[in-house]
Structure formats: C-alpha cells, structure tokens
Design a protein around this motif. Sequence first.
Motif, PDB file in Angstrom:
ATOM      1  N   ALA A  93      -1.635 -69.203 -83.947  1.00 42.67           N
ATOM      2  CA  ALA A  93      -0.240 -68.991 -84.338  1.00 42.67           C
ATOM      3  C   ALA A  93      -0.114 -67.798 -85.285  1.00 42.67           C
ATOM      4  N   LEU A  94      -0.995 -67.716 -86.285  1.00 44.24           N
ATOM      5  CA  LEU A  94      -0.891 -66.659 -87.296  1.00 44.24           C
ATOM      6  C   LEU A  94      -1.206 -65.275 -86.736  1.00 44.24           C
ATOM      7  N   ALA A  95      -1.845 -65.213 -85.567  1.00 44.44           N
ATOM      8  CA  ALA A  95      -2.125 -63.925 -84.927  1.00 44.44           C
ATOM      9  C   ALA A  95      -0.920 -63.380 -84.178  1.00 44.44           C
ATOM     10  N   CYS A  96       0.120 -64.196 -84.011  1.00 43.77           N
ATOM     11  CA  CYS A  96       1.300 -63.760 -83.262  1.00 43.77           C
ATOM     12  C   CYS A  96       2.154 -62.814 -84.107  1.00 43.77           C
ATOM     13  N   ASP A  97       3.057 -62.117 -83.462  1.00 41.83           N
ATOM     14  CA  ASP A  97       3.873 -61.110 -84.141  1.00 41.83           C
ATOM     15  C   ASP A  97       4.874 -61.732 -85.107  1.00 41.83           C
ATOM     16  N   VAL A  98       5.477 -62.815 -84.682  1.00 43.81           N
ATOM     17  CA  VAL A  98       6.451 -63.523 -85.516  1.00 43.81           C
ATOM     18  C   VAL A  98       6.151 -65.012 -85.392  1.00 43.81           C
ATOM     19  N   VAL A  99       6.092 -65.702 -86.535  1.00 41.68           N
ATOM     20  CA  VAL A  99       5.813 -67.135 -86.526  1.00 41.68           C
ATOM     21  C   VAL A  99       6.979 -67.873 -87.157  1.00 41.68           C
ATOM     22  N   VAL A 100       7.551 -68.817 -86.407  1.00 43.00           N
ATOM     23  CA  VAL A 100       8.565 -69.712 -86.957  1.00 43.00           C
ATOM     24  C   VAL A 100       8.046 -71.141 -86.808  1.00 43.00           C
ATOM     25  N   ALA A 101       8.553 -72.025 -87.648  1.00 44.41           N
ATOM     26  CA  ALA A 101       8.047 -73.387 -87.646  1.00 44.41           C
ATOM     27  C   ALA A 101       9.166 -74.383 -87.856  1.00 44.41           C
ATOM     28  N   ASP A 128       2.662 -77.209 -95.816  1.00 38.38           N
ATOM     29  CA  ASP A 128       3.852 -77.546 -95.031  1.00 38.38           C
ATOM     30  C   ASP A 128       4.662 -76.288 -94.729  1.00 38.38           C
ATOM     31  N   ALA A 129       5.651 -76.440 -93.865  1.00 35.25           N
ATOM     32  CA  ALA A 129       6.401 -75.276 -93.383  1.00 35.25           C
ATOM     33  C   ALA A 129       7.121 -74.547 -94.504  1.00 35.25           C
ATOM     34  N   GLN A 130       7.691 -75.295 -95.436  1.00 41.12           N
ATOM     35  CA  GLN A 130       8.415 -74.663 -96.544  1.00 41.12           C
ATOM     36  C   GLN A 130       7.470 -73.818 -97.400  1.00 41.12           C
ATOM     37  N   GLU A 131       6.287 -74.358 -97.696  1.00 43.82           N
ATOM     38  CA  GLU A 131       5.313 -73.609 -98.481  1.00 43.82           C
ATOM     39  C   GLU A 131       4.777 -72.421 -97.693  1.00 43.82           C
ATOM     40  N   ALA A 132       4.587 -72.596 -96.388  1.00 40.65           N
ATOM     41  CA  ALA A 132       4.100 -71.502 -95.543  1.00 40.65           C
ATOM     42  C   ALA A 132       5.074 -70.328 -95.562  1.00 40.65           C
ATOM     43  N   GLU A 133       6.376 -70.626 -95.537  1.00 45.55           N
ATOM     44  CA  GLU A 133       7.367 -69.549 -95.611  1.00 45.55           C
ATOM     45  C   GLU A 133       7.330 -68.890 -96.988  1.00 45.55           C
ATOM     46  N   ARG A 134       7.230 -69.709 -98.034  1.00 42.62           N
ATOM     47  CA  ARG A 134       7.214 -69.161 -99.391  1.00 42.62           C
ATOM     48  C   ARG A 134       6.023 -68.234 -99.608  1.00 42.62           C
ATOM     49  N   LEU A 135       4.881 -68.589 -99.027  1.00 43.57           N
ATOM     50  CA  LEU A 135       3.667 -67.789 -99.174  1.00 43.57           C
ATOM     51  C   LEU A 135       3.690 -66.509 -98.347  1.00 43.57           C
ATOM     52  N   GLY A 136       4.578 -66.441 -97.353  1.00 42.80           N
ATOM     53  CA  GLY A 136       4.567 -65.310 -96.438  1.00 42.80           C
ATOM     54  C   GLY A 136       3.630 -65.532 -95.264  1.00 42.80           C
ATOM     55  N   MET A 137       3.175 -66.766 -95.076  1.00 41.75           N
ATOM     56  CA  MET A 137       2.308 -67.094 -93.950  1.00 41.75           C
ATOM     57  C   MET A 137       3.086 -67.060 -92.638  1.00 41.75           C
ATOM     58  N   ILE A 138       4.372 -67.448 -92.706  1.00 47.76           N
ATOM     59  CA  ILE A 138       5.231 -67.457 -91.530  1.00 47.76           C
ATOM     60  C   ILE A 138       6.530 -66.718 -91.865  1.00 47.76           C
ATOM     61  N   TYR A 139       7.289 -66.396 -90.836  1.00 52.49           N
ATOM     62  CA  TYR A 139       8.562 -65.697 -91.018  1.00 52.49           C
ATOM     63  C   TYR A 139       9.638 -66.633 -91.549  1.00 52.49           C
ATOM     64  N   LYS A 140       9.772 -67.822 -90.912  1.00 49.39           N
ATOM     65  CA  LYS A 140      10.883 -68.690 -91.243  1.00 49.39           C
ATOM     66  C   LYS A 140      10.599 -70.101 -90.748  1.00 49.39           C
ATOM     67  N   TYR A 141      11.203 -71.099 -91.415  1.00 46.99           N
ATOM     68  CA  TYR A 141      11.164 -72.455 -90.859  1.00 46.99           C
ATOM     69  C   TYR A 141      12.595 -72.937 -90.662  1.00 46.99           C
ATOM     70  N   PHE A 142      12.754 -73.903 -89.748  1.00 41.86           N
ATOM     71  CA  PHE A 142      14.071 -74.427 -89.409  1.00 41.86           C
ATOM     72  C   PHE A 142      14.053 -75.953 -89.450  1.00 41.86           C
ATOM     73  N   PRO A 143      15.211 -76.579 -89.646  1.00 40.11           N
ATOM     74  CA  PRO A 143      15.277 -78.035 -89.546  1.00 40.11           C
ATOM     75  C   PRO A 143      14.773 -78.508 -88.182  1.00 40.11           C
TER      76      PRO A 143
END
Length: 260
Positions: free
Chosen positions: A116-124, A169-184
Amino acid sequence: MNKNIQVEIKNQVVKLSLNRPEVFNSFNREMAFELQDALKDAAKNKEVRAILLTGNGKAFCAGQDLKEVTDPDLNPGFKAILEEHYNPIIQLIRETAKPVIAAVNGVAAGAGANIALACDVVVASESAAFIQAFSKIGLVPDSAGTFFLPRLIGFQKASALAMLGDKVDAQEAERLGMIYKYFPADTFADEAEKLALKMAKMPTKALALTKEALNQSLSNNLDEQLALESKFQIEAASSKDYKEGVTAFMEKRKPEFKGE
C-alpha cells in the motif's frame, strides 16, 4: 481467469481487489502472480488511466500467508517469495505510467502494508490500521518497507514502528504523513472511487512524468533533479493535454483531458 484478484474496469479506472477474504487477503504464490498480471494488463490497457488497489472483506491484506511458508509441500522459500512475488509487485506499482491509488479498507500488515505504501496515493477507511508485523515473528520488513516508510514519516518513527511492530490507526497514519487521507467507514469506498475517477480524468502523461520525477528524486542530487524537471517539463509542454489545459484556462472552462 483470476480467482484471487477481482478486476473491474469502469470509467477508465481499473479496480483491482485482493480476493482471499477468508484469510484476510494474505498472499500466496498464486495471488502474487495474479496481481502482477493484473498490474501489467492495466499498464498496457489504453482505456485505463488510473489503477485502484483495494481488498475484499474486512482486511486490505494481512501480508504473507504463513500456511504456505510452513507447509513443506507449498513453501517456495523466502528467496522466491521476495524475488518472484513481492519485489516485482513493488516495481510494477512504481514503474507503471499511471497513478496507482491504494484504498486500504481494513488491516494492512507486513507486506500488505508496504505494498500500500508503495502506491502513489494512499487513502484509508477510519477502521483501517497499518502494522509492520515482521519483528513479531522474527523477520525484517520487506516489500520496500525499509525504503518508503522512513521517507514518508522520518527515520526515527520508521525505526520504532519497524522494530516494535506497533499498530498505527488511520487517523495517526494521516497525521504522520504515512497516508494521504482517511475517510469514515461508511463513505470510504465511494470516496476512494471518486478519487480514482478524478485522477483518471487528469492529464495522464503529466501524472506519469510527475511520478517518474518523484521516483528519480529518491536518488538524484539537486542539479540532477533540476535537469530532469526541465526535460520532463519540455516533454509535458508538447502534449495535447497541455494545449487543452491552457486553452480551457483562457476560455474559462473546465478542461477535458484525454491522457495524450
């Protein structure tokens, strides 16, 4: 016909769904080869302008199927697992001249997290989590985890997550910059598909050049990167999409890019 990878093409987006939900979409040899084939087909298909990678069921991907590696009749060995299964998947994701969006619908562990992290954009989904689970069974991160994770979140945090195997978790992953965004969770699937559709309607050639510039930035020095940007900008400026973008701007209308 693939049984471990579900392939759906709609509106110039190919949706590739890992389809072993009964084992949380963990990889065996068959699924690894099917995903490679699906990525190659998507790269060649002129009707496809964006790739959406997700998982069926509760998990995105739990990594390697440990039943395969503990069965003496099935175990291909770690050299084959890495060099024939995971490394080619990572290389295909990075080399395809189309955006690859990871839609992480649930737990992404081990190789599943790093694919997942190798992809161009990651959402969760907000219910998703990322785990560098390798140390828990005496292994080291693979599937480019030691390459991308420190570049995404910094050396110290990556070192701790790789060694401790903490769940993020997804919220922390977004905060860290691991992913682009998370959604409900209830809107996640629709939001991921909307994002993929948006990228499919963008100037595909410019996105491909941007992707390659980012790839090369991982090893280039400043002078090399400036020269590369100049080369790619000249190439982008000769595209039909650039002409359409400028014309649409001057005419105060929405551009209609064709990916050419």
